[in-house]
Design an enzyme around this catalytic site. Structure first.
Site, PDB file in Angstrom:
ATOM      1  N   TYR A 155       9.922  47.184 -55.634  1.00 54.34           N
ATOM      2  CA  TYR A 155       9.898  45.078 -54.615  1.00 54.34           C
ATOM      3  C   TYR A 155      10.439  45.291 -53.553  1.00 54.34           C
ATOM      4  O   TYR A 155      10.552  45.491 -52.449  1.00 54.34           O
ATOM      5  CB  TYR A 155       9.939  44.384 -55.508  1.00 54.34           C
ATOM      6  CG  TYR A 155       9.220  43.181 -55.182  1.00 54.34           C
ATOM      7  CD1 TYR A 155       8.818  42.679 -54.518  1.00 54.34           C
ATOM      8  CD2 TYR A 155      10.966  41.975 -54.907  1.00 54.34           C
ATOM      9  CE1 TYR A 155       8.124  41.631 -55.142  1.00 54.34           C
ATOM     10  CE2 TYR A 155      10.282  40.966 -54.438  1.00 54.34           C
ATOM     11  CZ  TYR A 155       9.060  40.450 -54.082  1.00 54.34           C
ATOM     12  OH  TYR A 155       9.060  39.064 -53.942  1.00 54.34           O
ATOM     13  N   LYS A 159      10.158  45.090 -49.523  1.00 50.44           N
ATOM     14  CA  LYS A 159      10.448  44.420 -49.139  1.00 50.44           C
ATOM     15  C   LYS A 159      11.050  44.890 -47.942  1.00 50.44           C
ATOM     16  O   LYS A 159      11.591  43.907 -46.978  1.00 50.44           O
ATOM     17  CB  LYS A 159      11.066  43.299 -49.727  1.00 50.44           C
ATOM     18  CG  LYS A 159       9.878  42.431 -50.447  1.00 50.44           C
ATOM     19  CD  LYS A 159       8.655  41.833 -50.326  1.00 50.44           C
ATOM     20  CE  LYS A 159       8.614  41.219 -50.612  1.00 50.44           C
ATOM     21  NZ  LYS A 159       6.666  40.127 -50.062  1.00 50.44           N
TER      22      LYS A 159
HETATM   23  P1  NAI Z   1       1.541  33.768 -55.650  1.00 46.55           P
HETATM   24  O1  NAI Z   1       1.634  34.614 -57.215  1.00 46.55           O
HETATM   25  O2  NAI Z   1       2.087  32.071 -56.125  1.00 46.55           O
HETATM   26  O3  NAI Z   1       1.417  34.396 -54.791  1.00 46.55           O
HETATM   27  C1  NAI Z   1       0.530  35.289 -54.326  1.00 46.55           C
HETATM   28  C2  NAI Z   1      -0.730  35.804 -53.258  1.00 46.55           C
HETATM   29  O4  NAI Z   1      -1.209  37.007 -53.673  1.00 46.55           O
HETATM   30  C3  NAI Z   1      -1.728  34.797 -54.736  1.00 46.55           C
HETATM   31  O5  NAI Z   1      -2.847  34.350 -54.589  1.00 46.55           O
HETATM   32  C4  NAI Z   1      -2.696  36.532 -55.233  1.00 46.55           C
HETATM   33  O6  NAI Z   1      -3.990  36.581 -55.900  1.00 46.55           O
HETATM   34  C5  NAI Z   1      -2.822  37.416 -53.513  1.00 46.55           C
HETATM   35  N1  NAI Z   1      -2.872  38.475 -53.436  1.00 46.55           N
HETATM   36  C6  NAI Z   1      -2.161  39.623 -54.290  1.00 46.55           C
HETATM   37  N2  NAI Z   1      -2.793  40.960 -54.448  1.00 46.55           N
HETATM   38  C7  NAI Z   1      -3.474  40.578 -53.192  1.00 46.55           C
HETATM   39  C8  NAI Z   1      -3.774  41.182 -52.631  1.00 46.55           C
HETATM   40  N3  NAI Z   1      -4.397  43.035 -52.743  1.00 46.55           N
HETATM   41  N4  NAI Z   1      -4.970  40.954 -51.498  1.00 46.55           N
HETATM   42  C9  NAI Z   1      -5.285  40.097 -50.950  1.00 46.55           C
HETATM   43  N5  NAI Z   1      -4.361  38.525 -51.442  1.00 46.55           N
HETATM   44  C10 NAI Z   1      -3.731  39.553 -52.187  1.00 46.55           C
HETATM   45  O7  NAI Z   1       3.300  34.556 -55.407  1.00 46.55           O
HETATM   46  P2  NAI Z   1       3.959  33.961 -54.221  1.00 46.55           P
HETATM   47  O8  NAI Z   1       5.734  33.369 -55.147  1.00 46.55           O
HETATM   48  O9  NAI Z   1       3.443  33.086 -53.704  1.00 46.55           O
HETATM   49  O10 NAI Z   1       4.612  35.397 -53.177  1.00 46.55           O
HETATM   50  C11 NAI Z   1       4.122  34.905 -52.109  1.00 46.55           C
HETATM   51  C12 NAI Z   1       5.016  36.076 -51.153  1.00 46.55           C
HETATM   52  O11 NAI Z   1       6.415  36.029 -51.202  1.00 46.55           O
HETATM   53  C13 NAI Z   1       4.928  37.568 -51.383  1.00 46.55           C
HETATM   54  O12 NAI Z   1       5.231  38.473 -50.858  1.00 46.55           O
HETATM   55  C14 NAI Z   1       6.186  37.319 -52.710  1.00 46.55           C
HETATM   56  O13 NAI Z   1       6.742  39.262 -52.601  1.00 46.55           O
HETATM   57  C15 NAI Z   1       7.139  37.039 -51.337  1.00 46.55           C
HETATM   58  N6  NAI Z   1       7.988  36.516 -52.207  1.00 46.55           N
HETATM   59  C16 NAI Z   1       8.368  35.403 -53.283  1.00 46.55           C
HETATM   60  C17 NAI Z   1       9.482  34.681 -53.811  1.00 46.55           C
HETATM   61  C18 NAI Z   1       9.504  33.589 -54.676  1.00 46.55           C
HETATM   62  O14 NAI Z   1      10.296  33.511 -55.591  1.00 46.55           O
HETATM   63  N7  NAI Z   1       7.887  33.040 -55.271  1.00 46.55           N
HETATM   64  C19 NAI Z   1      11.037  35.171 -53.414  1.00 46.55           C
HETATM   65  C20 NAI Z   1      10.451  36.225 -51.803  1.00 46.55           C
HETATM   66  C21 NAI Z   1       9.630  37.059 -51.308  1.00 46.55           C
END
Ligand code: NAI
Length: 250
Positions: A155, A159
């Site tokens: 990851y 990132k």
């Molecule tokens: P989440 O898991 O709630 O949402 C991620 C979404 O991406 C989900 O709806 C999932 O179905 C979709 N997804 C996964 N694989 C996919 C694919 N191959 N094609 C299309 N859609 C796909 O995650 P969250 O927390 O909202 O994270 C969103 C972004 O922010 C991610 O890139 C995560 O790495 C990043 N992030 C999140 C942090 C956190 O603390 N929540 C911190 C830093 C970065």
């Protein structure tokens, strides 16, 4: 501040829930038409329907962002439904944690593919349209983990990689008024982190180490993305904006 997003068309990947859903809603509240792109088709449809019920312009497209044919369909549906594309938010992503000795090749490939290949394919798909209209905004969702987190070699590498992609594309396409920036969130309370083992302990430790002593909310990220995607941020490109409650500096 008027963000100038009226009549703009945005694609947000991974927008069925979490940060992506909050970002989609924020862009739409500013007047943009937003495509909710997600591998979870049902979730995407539900998010789009909830936005439409609130009078916002949204359309769901189900598909895997790591599959070129799905990305082609995403573009085709966006153009058919809203007639163009101005903004891309590369948000789809997830961790598969483990120390290197335990990390499988599948854990590596899944994480690197969704974060890097997904952003590559989606950026490549929108770029010709942005070049032709001489305006575009790409915002890539990185993470504070780009600094390197133990147990997150895959990851952290992905990132950090997306920051390299951001900088390279910003240099390539700036002359067309296309900006490419990254947002690096700290710990944001979404279903993704709530699903982590030992979630309560992690949360407590994070809050203790954060100068603004709370966890982040999806809207904290949505606000930063909306600004970088706006007319107001036209001279900002190749940057990474940390939204971590000050934890980046600590
Ligand atoms: P989440 O898991 O709630 O949402 C991620 C979404 O991406 C989900 O709806 C999932 O179905 C979709 N997804 C996964 N694989 C996919 C694919 N191959 N094609 C299309 N859609 C796909 O995650 P969250 O927390 O909202 O994270 C969103 C972004 O922010 C991610 O890139 C995560 O790495 C990043 N992030 C999140 C942090 C956190 O603390 N929540 C911190 C830093 C970065």
């Amino acid at each position: 501040m008027d963000l100038g997003l009226e009549n703009k068309v945005a694609i947000v990947t991974g927008a069925a829930r979490g940060i992506g859903a909050a970002t989609a809603r924020r862009l739409a509240a500013e007047g943009a038409s937003v495509v909710i792109a997600d591998i979870n088709g049902e979730g995407a449809a539900a998010t789009a329907a909830a936005m439409q019920a609130d009078g916002l312009k949204a359309h769901a497209v189900a598909g895997d962002i790591t599959v070129a044919a799905d990305v082609d369909r995403l573009m085709a549906e966006t153009l058919e439904r809203f007639g163009g594309v101005h903004i891309l938010v590369n948000n789809a992503g997830f961790p598969r944690d483990g120390r290197l000795t335990k990390l499988t090749e599948t854990d590596w490939d899944l994480v690197v593919d969704v974060i890097l290949k997904g952003a590559f394919l989606a950026s490549k798909a929108v770029m010709p349209h942005m070049i032709e209209q001489r305006w575009g905004r790409i915002v890539n969702i990185s993470s504070r983990a780009h600094l390197g987190n133990p147990g997150q070699a895959n990851y952290s590498a992905a990132k950090a990689g997306i920051i390299g992609l951001t900088r390279a594309l910003s240099l390539e396409e700036g002359r067309y008024e296309i900006t490419v920036n990254a947002v690096a969130p700290g710990f944001i309370e979404t279903e993704m982190v709530q699903e982590l083992p030992h979630y309560a302990q992690i949360k407590e430790r994070v809050v203790r180490g954060t100068p603004i002593p709370r966890v982040g909310r999806p809207d904290d990220i949505a606000d930063a993305v909306a600004f970088l995607a706006s007319e107001r941020a036209g001279f900002i490109s190749g940057e990474t904006l940390h939204v971590t409650g000050g934890r980046y500096a600590s």
